[in-house]
Design a protein around this motif. Structure first.
Motif, PDB file in Angstrom:
ATOM      1  N   SER A   1      -3.299 -43.159  -1.906  1.00  0.00           N
ATOM      2  CA  SER A   1      -3.602 -43.690  -3.059  1.00  0.00           C
ATOM      3  C   SER A   1      -2.424 -44.499  -3.667  1.00  0.00           C
ATOM      4  O   SER A   1      -1.330 -44.351  -3.275  1.00  0.00           O
ATOM      5  CB  SER A   1      -3.758 -42.669  -3.948  1.00  0.00           C
ATOM      6  N   SER A   2      -2.604 -45.545  -4.356  1.00  0.00           N
ATOM      7  CA  SER A   2      -1.542 -46.474  -4.759  1.00  0.00           C
ATOM      8  C   SER A   2      -1.696 -46.224  -6.306  1.00  0.00           C
ATOM      9  O   SER A   2      -2.588 -46.128  -6.938  1.00  0.00           O
ATOM     10  CB  SER A   2      -1.934 -47.879  -4.551  1.00  0.00           C
ATOM     11  N   PRO A   3      -0.437 -46.435  -6.877  1.00  0.00           N
ATOM     12  CA  PRO A   3      -0.496 -46.374  -8.406  1.00  0.00           C
ATOM     13  C   PRO A   3      -1.097 -47.534  -9.241  1.00  0.00           C
ATOM     14  O   PRO A   3      -1.298 -47.338 -10.386  1.00  0.00           O
ATOM     15  CB  PRO A   3       1.219 -46.336  -8.904  1.00  0.00           C
ATOM     16  N   PHE A   4      -1.565 -48.414  -8.322  1.00  0.00           N
ATOM     17  CA  PHE A   4      -2.373 -49.560  -8.667  1.00  0.00           C
ATOM     18  C   PHE A   4      -3.831 -49.483  -8.545  1.00  0.00           C
ATOM     19  O   PHE A   4      -4.220 -50.339  -8.781  1.00  0.00           O
ATOM     20  CB  PHE A   4      -1.476 -50.829  -8.184  1.00  0.00           C
ATOM     21  N   ASP A   5      -3.961 -48.418  -8.182  1.00  0.00           N
ATOM     22  CA  ASP A   5      -5.656 -47.985  -7.873  1.00  0.00           C
ATOM     23  C   ASP A   5      -6.121 -48.037  -9.360  1.00  0.00           C
ATOM     24  O   ASP A   5      -5.712 -47.801 -10.423  1.00  0.00           O
ATOM     25  CB  ASP A   5      -5.778 -46.815  -7.307  1.00  0.00           C
ATOM     26  N   PRO A   6      -7.367 -48.622  -9.343  1.00  0.00           N
ATOM     27  CA  PRO A   6      -8.161 -48.738 -10.662  1.00  0.00           C
ATOM     28  C   PRO A   6      -8.211 -47.460 -11.795  1.00  0.00           C
ATOM     29  O   PRO A   6      -8.498 -47.432 -12.481  1.00  0.00           O
ATOM     30  CB  PRO A   6      -9.571 -49.401 -10.362  1.00  0.00           C
ATOM     31  N   GLN A   7      -8.342 -46.550 -10.695  1.00  0.00           N
ATOM     32  CA  GLN A   7      -8.556 -45.221 -11.110  1.00  0.00           C
ATOM     33  C   GLN A   7      -7.476 -44.693 -12.170  1.00  0.00           C
ATOM     34  O   GLN A   7      -7.579 -43.810 -12.841  1.00  0.00           O
ATOM     35  CB  GLN A   7      -9.395 -44.118 -10.366  1.00  0.00           C
ATOM     36  N   ASN A   8      -6.374 -45.358 -11.848  1.00  0.00           N
ATOM     37  CA  ASN A   8      -5.193 -44.897 -12.532  1.00  0.00           C
ATOM     38  C   ASN A   8      -4.742 -45.688 -13.739  1.00  0.00           C
ATOM     39  O   ASN A   8      -3.917 -45.629 -14.187  1.00  0.00           O
ATOM     40  CB  ASN A   8      -3.801 -44.821 -11.596  1.00  0.00           C
ATOM     41  N   ALA A   9      -5.705 -46.705 -14.102  1.00  0.00           N
ATOM     42  CA  ALA A   9      -5.507 -47.744 -15.170  1.00  0.00           C
ATOM     43  C   ALA A   9      -6.479 -47.561 -16.185  1.00  0.00           C
ATOM     44  O   ALA A   9      -7.569 -46.924 -16.089  1.00  0.00           O
ATOM     45  CB  ALA A   9      -5.797 -49.150 -14.358  1.00  0.00           C
ATOM     46  N   PRO A  10      -6.024 -47.761 -17.483  1.00  0.00           N
ATOM     47  CA  PRO A  10      -6.817 -47.538 -18.395  1.00  0.00           C
ATOM     48  C   PRO A  10      -8.073 -48.563 -18.518  1.00  0.00           C
ATOM     49  O   PRO A  10      -8.003 -49.783 -18.056  1.00  0.00           O
ATOM     50  CB  PRO A  10      -6.121 -47.727 -19.755  1.00  0.00           C
ATOM     51  N   VAL A  11      -9.261 -48.198 -18.863  1.00  0.00           N
ATOM     52  CA  VAL A  11     -10.201 -49.041 -18.714  1.00  0.00           C
ATOM     53  C   VAL A  11     -10.375 -50.028 -20.043  1.00  0.00           C
ATOM     54  O   VAL A  11     -10.311 -51.121 -19.998  1.00  0.00           O
ATOM     55  CB  VAL A  11     -11.782 -48.493 -18.746  1.00  0.00           C
ATOM     56  N   GLY A  12      -9.845 -49.539 -21.197  1.00  0.00           N
ATOM     57  CA  GLY A  12      -9.671 -50.331 -22.373  1.00  0.00           C
ATOM     58  C   GLY A  12     -11.164 -50.580 -23.020  1.00  0.00           C
ATOM     59  O   GLY A  12     -12.146 -50.046 -22.728  1.00  0.00           O
ATOM     60  N   ASP A  13     -11.116 -51.289 -23.854  1.00  0.00           N
ATOM     61  CA  ASP A  13     -12.299 -51.820 -24.881  1.00  0.00           C
ATOM     62  C   ASP A  13     -13.053 -52.899 -24.206  1.00  0.00           C
ATOM     63  O   ASP A  13     -12.819 -53.911 -24.589  1.00  0.00           O
ATOM     64  CB  ASP A  13     -11.782 -52.091 -26.533  1.00  0.00           C
ATOM     65  N   VAL A  14     -13.810 -52.540 -23.098  1.00  0.00           N
ATOM     66  CA  VAL A  14     -14.445 -53.606 -22.532  1.00  0.00           C
ATOM     67  C   VAL A  14     -15.578 -54.305 -23.382  1.00  0.00           C
ATOM     68  O   VAL A  14     -15.602 -55.545 -23.370  1.00  0.00           O
ATOM     69  CB  VAL A  14     -15.159 -53.106 -21.099  1.00  0.00           C
ATOM     70  N   GLY A  15     -16.093 -53.458 -24.321  1.00  0.00           N
ATOM     71  CA  GLY A  15     -16.884 -54.125 -24.963  1.00  0.00           C
ATOM     72  C   GLY A  15     -16.751 -55.371 -26.031  1.00  0.00           C
ATOM     73  O   GLY A  15     -16.979 -56.435 -26.058  1.00  0.00           O
TER      74      GLY A  15
ATOM     75  N   ASN B   1      -7.996 -57.440  -3.936  1.00  0.00           N
ATOM     76  CA  ASN B   1      -7.671 -56.247  -2.981  1.00  0.00           C
ATOM     77  C   ASN B   1      -7.754 -55.183  -3.398  1.00  0.00           C
ATOM     78  O   ASN B   1      -7.254 -54.261  -2.773  1.00  0.00           O
ATOM     79  CB  ASN B   1      -6.118 -56.813  -2.796  1.00  0.00           C
ATOM     80  N   GLY B   2      -8.723 -54.973  -4.530  1.00  0.00           N
ATOM     81  CA  GLY B   2      -8.944 -53.664  -5.130  1.00  0.00           C
ATOM     82  C   GLY B   2      -8.010 -52.871  -5.747  1.00  0.00           C
ATOM     83  O   GLY B   2      -8.103 -51.747  -6.018  1.00  0.00           O
ATOM     84  N   LEU B   3      -7.221 -53.558  -6.438  1.00  0.00           N
ATOM     85  CA  LEU B   3      -6.000 -52.895  -7.122  1.00  0.00           C
ATOM     86  C   LEU B   3      -6.218 -53.504  -8.848  1.00  0.00           C
ATOM     87  O   LEU B   3      -7.159 -54.372  -9.052  1.00  0.00           O
ATOM     88  CB  LEU B   3      -4.654 -53.568  -6.891  1.00  0.00           C
ATOM     89  N   SER B   4      -5.896 -52.557  -9.529  1.00  0.00           N
ATOM     90  CA  SER B   4      -6.070 -52.928 -11.092  1.00  0.00           C
ATOM     91  C   SER B   4      -5.145 -53.813 -11.576  1.00  0.00           C
ATOM     92  O   SER B   4      -4.107 -53.798 -10.970  1.00  0.00           O
ATOM     93  CB  SER B   4      -5.588 -51.577 -11.895  1.00  0.00           C
ATOM     94  N   PRO B   5      -5.769 -54.930 -11.933  1.00  0.00           N
ATOM     95  CA  PRO B   5      -4.711 -55.945 -12.680  1.00  0.00           C
ATOM     96  C   PRO B   5      -4.055 -55.942 -13.666  1.00  0.00           C
ATOM     97  O   PRO B   5      -2.499 -56.146 -13.583  1.00  0.00           O
ATOM     98  CB  PRO B   5      -5.829 -57.046 -13.314  1.00  0.00           C
TER      99      PRO B   5
END
Length: 178
Positions: A2-16, A121-125
């Motif tokens: 696991s990487s600290p940059f994996d998407p599951q480790n990042a907030p989703v935010g207000d996508v709407g 590359n599958g990382l959270s921007p």
């Protein structure tokens, strides 16, 4: 691993809210107006002004989530044709941003390209960017431009002016079902 940059480790935010802004911009550009009409711009400014710092940060995180989702869709579409999304999308994105010096300052372009490359590359921007410190005011418009250009690219690829918006709406709907 696991990487600290994996998407599951990042907030989703207000996508709407982020999608609302991108979709609004797409519709105004493709309606031939080129620029958001003053009334719509004022409504968006009132909306973003009402968010406060936490709400604005949620929209920023939402824009990064959009970039991740759009890039993931583009990566899968390109892989289906044995193409590399970085090779086919990033150069066009960079070239387009270079033609927009009023909206995207040259020093922001490498960061925006990095966001897309991280997502490809599958990382959270968002997580990838935050390793370099807080977001700057000068990066806000380029961030919106990046999400817009990716959505527009998807719409052009599919020949459907609303495909990118539907893609996100469908994902949000299915996430709410689970």
């Amino acid at each position: 691993m696991s990487s600290p940059f994996d998407p599951q480790n990042a907030p989703v935010g207000d996508v709407g809210a982020a999608l609302l802004m991108i979709d609004s911009r797409l519709k105004s550009i493709h309606a031939g107006k080129g620029e958001t009409d003053p009334e719509q711009r004022e409504l968006i400014e009132q909306f973003t002004g009402s968010l406060g710092p936490a709400g604005a940060n949620d929209v920023l995180d939402g824009a990064c989530t959009l970039i991740y989702m759009f890039t993931t869709w583009l990566r899968q579409a390109h892989e289906h044709q044995d193409k590399d999304v970085i090779e086919y999308v990033v150069p066009t994105l960079v070239a387009t941003m270079r033609m927009m010096p009023k909206s995207v300052r040259p020093e922001a372009i490498p960061t925006m390209a990095g966001l897309v490359i991280a997502a490809a590359n599958g990382l959270s921007p968002d997580a990838w960017r935050k390793q370099y410190g807080f977001w700057t005011e000068a990066e806000m418009t380029p961030l919106e431009v990046t999400a817009f250009l990716l959505a527009d690219h998807i719409n052009r690829l599919t020949g459907d002016a609303d495909f990118a918006t539907r893609l996100i709406c469908d994902a949000l709907s299915s996430a709410g079902d689970g």
